[in-house]
Design a protein around this motif. Structure first.
Motif, PDB file in Angstrom:
ATOM      1  N   SER A  38       8.967 -43.659 -27.433  1.00  0.00           N
ATOM      2  CA  SER A  38      10.064 -42.530 -27.745  1.00  0.00           C
ATOM      3  C   SER A  38      10.336 -41.991 -28.760  1.00  0.00           C
ATOM      4  O   SER A  38       9.518 -40.694 -28.925  1.00  0.00           O
ATOM      5  CB  SER A  38      11.407 -42.694 -27.095  1.00  0.00           C
ATOM      6  OG  SER A  38      11.608 -43.296 -26.372  1.00  0.00           O
ATOM      7  N   SER A  39       9.444 -42.941 -30.216  1.00  0.00           N
ATOM      8  CA  SER A  39       9.385 -42.017 -31.496  1.00  0.00           C
ATOM      9  C   SER A  39       7.798 -41.756 -31.866  1.00  0.00           C
ATOM     10  O   SER A  39       8.013 -40.962 -32.259  1.00  0.00           O
ATOM     11  CB  SER A  39      10.206 -43.642 -32.769  1.00  0.00           C
ATOM     12  OG  SER A  39       8.531 -44.184 -31.957  1.00  0.00           O
ATOM     13  N   SER A  61       7.499 -38.548 -29.818  1.00  0.00           N
ATOM     14  CA  SER A  61       6.889 -37.664 -30.466  1.00  0.00           C
ATOM     15  C   SER A  61       8.663 -37.574 -31.417  1.00  0.00           C
ATOM     16  O   SER A  61       8.922 -36.350 -32.044  1.00  0.00           O
ATOM     17  CB  SER A  61       8.725 -36.946 -29.239  1.00  0.00           C
ATOM     18  OG  SER A  61       9.786 -37.800 -29.087  1.00  0.00           O
ATOM     19  N   ARG A  91      10.143 -49.409 -24.825  1.00  0.00           N
ATOM     20  CA  ARG A  91      10.940 -47.927 -24.979  1.00  0.00           C
ATOM     21  C   ARG A  91      11.114 -47.011 -25.862  1.00  0.00           C
ATOM     22  O   ARG A  91      10.850 -46.268 -26.255  1.00  0.00           O
ATOM     23  CB  ARG A  91      11.879 -48.704 -23.896  1.00  0.00           C
ATOM     24  CG  ARG A  91      11.636 -48.456 -22.431  1.00  0.00           C
ATOM     25  CD  ARG A  91      13.044 -49.120 -21.620  1.00  0.00           C
ATOM     26  NE  ARG A  91      13.911 -48.319 -21.616  1.00  0.00           N
ATOM     27  CZ  ARG A  91      13.585 -47.229 -20.759  1.00  0.00           C
ATOM     28  NH1 ARG A  91      12.837 -48.204 -19.426  1.00  0.00           N
ATOM     29  NH2 ARG A  91      14.339 -46.387 -20.119  1.00  0.00           N
ATOM     30  N   GLU A  92      11.435 -47.925 -26.988  1.00  0.00           N
ATOM     31  CA  GLU A  92      11.887 -47.610 -28.189  1.00  0.00           C
ATOM     32  C   GLU A  92      10.441 -46.806 -29.175  1.00  0.00           C
ATOM     33  O   GLU A  92      10.517 -45.506 -29.348  1.00  0.00           O
ATOM     34  CB  GLU A  92      12.781 -47.927 -29.272  1.00  0.00           C
ATOM     35  CG  GLU A  92      14.157 -48.767 -29.032  1.00  0.00           C
ATOM     36  CD  GLU A  92      15.013 -49.274 -29.499  1.00  0.00           C
ATOM     37  OE1 GLU A  92      14.887 -50.457 -29.916  1.00  0.00           O
ATOM     38  OE2 GLU A  92      15.613 -49.782 -28.307  1.00  0.00           O
ATOM     39  N   VAL A 129       8.059 -37.482 -23.314  1.00  0.00           N
ATOM     40  CA  VAL A 129       8.008 -38.823 -23.300  1.00  0.00           C
ATOM     41  C   VAL A 129       8.722 -39.395 -21.921  1.00  0.00           C
ATOM     42  O   VAL A 129      10.136 -38.289 -21.961  1.00  0.00           O
ATOM     43  CB  VAL A 129       8.833 -39.859 -24.709  1.00  0.00           C
ATOM     44  CG1 VAL A 129       8.209 -41.007 -24.344  1.00  0.00           C
ATOM     45  CG2 VAL A 129       7.881 -38.921 -25.462  1.00  0.00           C
TER      46      VAL A 129
END
Ligand code: KG4
Ligand code: ZN
Length: 396
Positions: free
Chosen positions: A331-332, A334, A327-328, A344
């Motif tokens: 997310s990163s 963007s 997930r991290e 995202v």
């Protein structure tokens, strides 16, 4: 309108009641009832999911889940006309392969009657066929008793839609969007140029990402399902700043296409272990090495897909989307240095793994494909290998 949704594709027996006000994709949804029974403890003894065991457990728990979901939704008991012999026979015919479920459905109907449900959405694939059939035949029997239409749903589409669902609305997606679907049976990249249109642009050539987590966990002596267990050990390795146990290959990372391969990674873990007896520290470090590598491959392929297709949005879906490190990493994407304008979307942790809310959303997306009991006899069937790209929505 009120949708009753049913999910039995693998090892979760799930039923929801979802109210939809307005048309897809702009409707306002309210999850009125959401019941889920996980068979995980039953399957743990076998180290994986056996279709016949899954089928037996779905048959045992689906009526209790229905009562639970309708009870949560506080739906009034409906009028219960006495059934004719012909109607009782029909219910038994529809559930001929799900021994005992016919009697359970008839006794449920005798006490609960017809609830104010407008349509039933049911997963028709992909998944384990004996398990899928329980949900499908159950849906048909209820639809027959209630005289409501049934809409067959693609499980993977459910994963996509629930990932952009905030509990009441679907996000106003900007297209093109790319979905990275990572579950126990599938790993694929899907391009969406608009709602309800899916083009598969990358697939795994062997194991799915979740399957690799499960198999590596098994090698480390961890219980099924392995994903959460690997994550737990990997997190400890990070906190304890353990050095790498091994360097794992990143299969297909430079293959130039959008396909994945996880079997080589799994085999590399097997070689790294060889016949060594691993200490707890070794296991934690190896779990972290594996998780980092799997996440790096998934993220890199998604990055390439975003560049290739000029994606404005990305959607992470499927059970492995519950993984915090993934997930991290997604997310990163963007971040200002990568794709600053990218939107995202991640599923809520509780709706990342299989559930029936996702099936209600996909059912609502395809209400036009719903079939009445007089029409669905042979049309709605289980398709274990159903592919989102080949879905027959357009022709229904
Ligand atoms: O979507 P899902 O619930 O079922 C299928 O449609 O297959 O996905 C289940 C998969 C399992 O392989 C499980 O190990 C994996 O999702 N999973 C995870 C995590 N939680 C579930 N994998 C990695 N990290 C997690 N936290
Ligand atoms: Zn799933």
């Amino acid at each position: 309108m009120l949708i009753l949704s049913i999910e039995t594709s693998c090892d979760e027996t799930a039923i929801s009641v979802v109210e939809a006000v307005g048309d897809f994709p702009n409707a306002t949804y309210s999850v009125l009832g959401n019941a889920l029974f996980s068979q995980i403890e039953i399957h743990q003894a076998f180290g994986g999911v056996y279709p016949a065991v899954a089928k037996r457990e779905h048959i045992a728990t689906i009526v209790p889940m229905l009562k639970h979901a309708l009870g949560d939704a506080s739906l009034e008991k409906g009028f219960t006309p006495a059934l004719t012999d012909e109607e009782r026979t029909k219910v038994h015919e529809l559930l001929a392969r799900e021994h005992s479920l016919g009697d359970q459905v008839l006794s449920f109907h005798a006490s609960f009657g017809r609830p104010p449900i407008d349509a039933i959405a049911v997963t028709s694939g992909p998944g384990l066929e004996p398990a899928l059939w329980v949900g499908i035949n159950f849906a048909k029997a209820l639809a027959y008793l209630w005289n409501v239409p049934v809409v067959p749903v693609d499980h993977m589409e459910g994963h996509i839609l629930v990932s952009v669902f905030d509990g009441h609305h679907l996000a106003p997606l900007t297209f093109p969007a790319i979905a990275l679907l990572v579950s126990g049976g599938h790993t694929e990249l899907i391009l969406m140029n608009t709602w309800n249109e899916y083009e598969k642009i990358g697939v795994t050539r062997d194991d799915a990402a979740g399957e690799a987590f499960d198999k590596v966990a098994r090698m480390l002596g961890l219980p099924y399902p392995g994903g959460p267990e690997i994550s737990r050990l990997a997190a400890l390795a990070r906190t304890e700043k353990l050095p790498a146990f091994t360097t794992l290959p990143k299969p297909m990372i430079h293959s130039g296409d959008l396909d994945f391969s996880f079997s080589g990674l799994k085999t590399a873990v097997r070689y790294a272990i060889a016949d060594r007896v691993l200490s707890d520290t070794n296991k934690k470090a190896l779990a972290r090495d594996f998780e980092d590598t799997a996440v790096a491959v998934l993220t890199q392929k998604l990055k390439t897909a975003i560049e290739t297709h000029g994606a404005q949005s990305v959607i992470l879906g499927g059970g492995v989307a519950a993984n915090q490190v993934l997930r991290e990493a997604i997310s990163s994407l963007s971040s200002p240095l990568l794709f600053p304008h990218l939107a995202v979307y991640l599923p809520s942790i509780s709706l990342a793994t299989d559930n029936s809310v996702m099936i209600a959303l996909a059912g609502h997306a395809h209400l036009k494909a719903a079939l009445l009991p007089s029409q669905f006899a042979t049309t709605i069937k289980a398709d274990g290998n159903k592919s989102i790209q080949n879905s027959t929505w357009a022709s229904l």
